[in-house]
Design an enzyme around this catalytic site. Structure first.
Site: not given
Ligand SMILES: [Zn+2]
Length: 376
Positions: A68, A133
């Site tokens: 992501d 994340e």
């Molecule tokens: Zn990162």
């Protein structure tokens, strides 16, 4: 185009604003399956996670990362489309080029090359890739680690591909991160007319001396790996909008970045002790974003340092600065955790980019680390 640059292009072309994965993990899985990895997808809610492992025996070396990316913002602020990768003057541009699709491409080609030369390597290699994340980090690495723990699958060495480098690839290795603790404080006073302060209670006036104490407090002195713990006010809010009203309540947000000398409970106790001396009424809610972790020394740090020296010709420095990373979920399992990736100058900015040469260097360094740890 080199295999690493080509794979980086393919990943960047798949828009994956957190928690989207955009098909990146399917592509990674396909590449890994082709060289003998067993692939498992572990979706949790809107988050896509990939666990891929080659080999059954210990020790287990794991590459960790995320597909992501943070939102690119308005297209017109970029010199080229954030999801149409483009090389200009030796730099590869695109959202995620540096954080961290470039590193993932380098990990994959490093492993492909390593397996070509050592098809029967001892131990195991794994990839733990999440699409959560940059977001809340609830259904990503944390959940995969939970799953692995439940079936007693143990990571010995984990290399997180976050862009750790300062000016040149590998000049900085992150061997830990500070903890992060947030406090949400509400102080209750009594609303009234500013001309009649004896009939009101100004929440800032009663809090202020204790706020100063919190800011001035020496929480610790840090240690060899961590700077001293700091207290920062992130938000302070009161007021009705009228100039003649003493507001009845005040809200404040604060954050502590803390070293391994402290834990969240100790900090909470000390903050409460200071506030309680004020004798005023307040509410305090805590949110722990992450505990500190540290891999002071060991085989992983040594292998990575030696690999950087051999490929780049200089000795990396160890550092624990910067924000938190998913390493915080992996370290508590007992794994040695180290972050090593590209130069982080452009992360989360417009025109994010990574040096084309950096990607090749990273691929070579990652491969050398595998050789040092798995091939004796
Ligand atoms: Zn990162």
């Amino acid at each position: 185009m080199t295999p690493t640059l080509e794979l980086a292009h393919e990943l960047l072309r798949r828009p994956s604003v957190t928690p989207e994965d955009g098909g990146c993990q399917a592509l990674i899985a396909q590449r890994l399956a082709a060289v003998g990895f067993r692939v498992e997808f572990m979706p949790f809610n809107a988050v896509t996670n990939l666990w891929a492992r080659r080999g059954d025996s210990a020790p287990l070396f794991c590459f960790a990362g995320h597909t992501d990316v943070v939102p690119p913002g308005p297209r017109e602020h970029w010199d080229s489309d954030p999801f149409e990768p483009e090389v200009r003057d030796g730099l590869l541009y695109g959202r995620g080029a540096c954080d961290m699709k470039g590193e993932i491409a380098a990990m994959v080609t490093a492993v492909e090359g390593f397996i070509r030369d050592h098809p029967d390597h001892p131990g195991s290699i794994a990839f733990l890739i999440t699409s959560d994340e940059e977001g809340p980090s609830i259904d990503g690495t944390a959940r995969v680690v939970e799953t692995l723990e439940a079936r007693q699958e143990k990571i010995d060495w984990c290399l997180v591909g976050e862009p750790s480098s300062h000016e040149r690839v590998g000049d900085t290795l992150k061997n830990g991160r500070r903890g992060s603790l947030n406090g949400f404080l509400k102080v209750m006073g009594k609303q009234g007319h500013v001309a009649y302060p004896d009939r009101a209670l100004n929440p800032l006036h009663i809090l202020a001396p204790f706020l100063v104490e919190l800011v001035d407090e020496e929480w610790d002195q840090g240690n060899a790996f961590f700077p001293a713990t700091t207290f920062q006010i992130a938000n302070l809010n009161m007021g009705t909008g009228a100039e003649n009203v003493i507001p009845g309540t005040l809200t404040a947000q604060f954050n502590l970045r803390f070293s391994t000398e402290l834990d969240a409970e100790t900090i909470q106790r000390r903050v409460v002790a200071i506030l309680d001396r004020g004798g005023f009424v307040y509410e305090l809610i805590w949110r722990l974003s992450g505990n500190p972790f540290l891999t002071p020394t060991g085989a992983l740090v040594e292998a990575a340092s030696a690999a950087v020296r051999e490929i780049m010709g200089y000795r990396p420095e160890l550092s624990t600065d910067g924000g938190t990373s998913d390493g915080r979920f992996i370290a508590p399992t007992g794994a040695q955790v180290l972050e090593l990736g590209a130069v982080n100058a452009s992360i989360h900015q417009v025109n994010e980019c990574v040096g084309v040469q950096e990607l090749e260097q990273l691929s070579a360094i990652y491969r050398r680390i595998l050789e040092k740890l798995l091939v004796v």
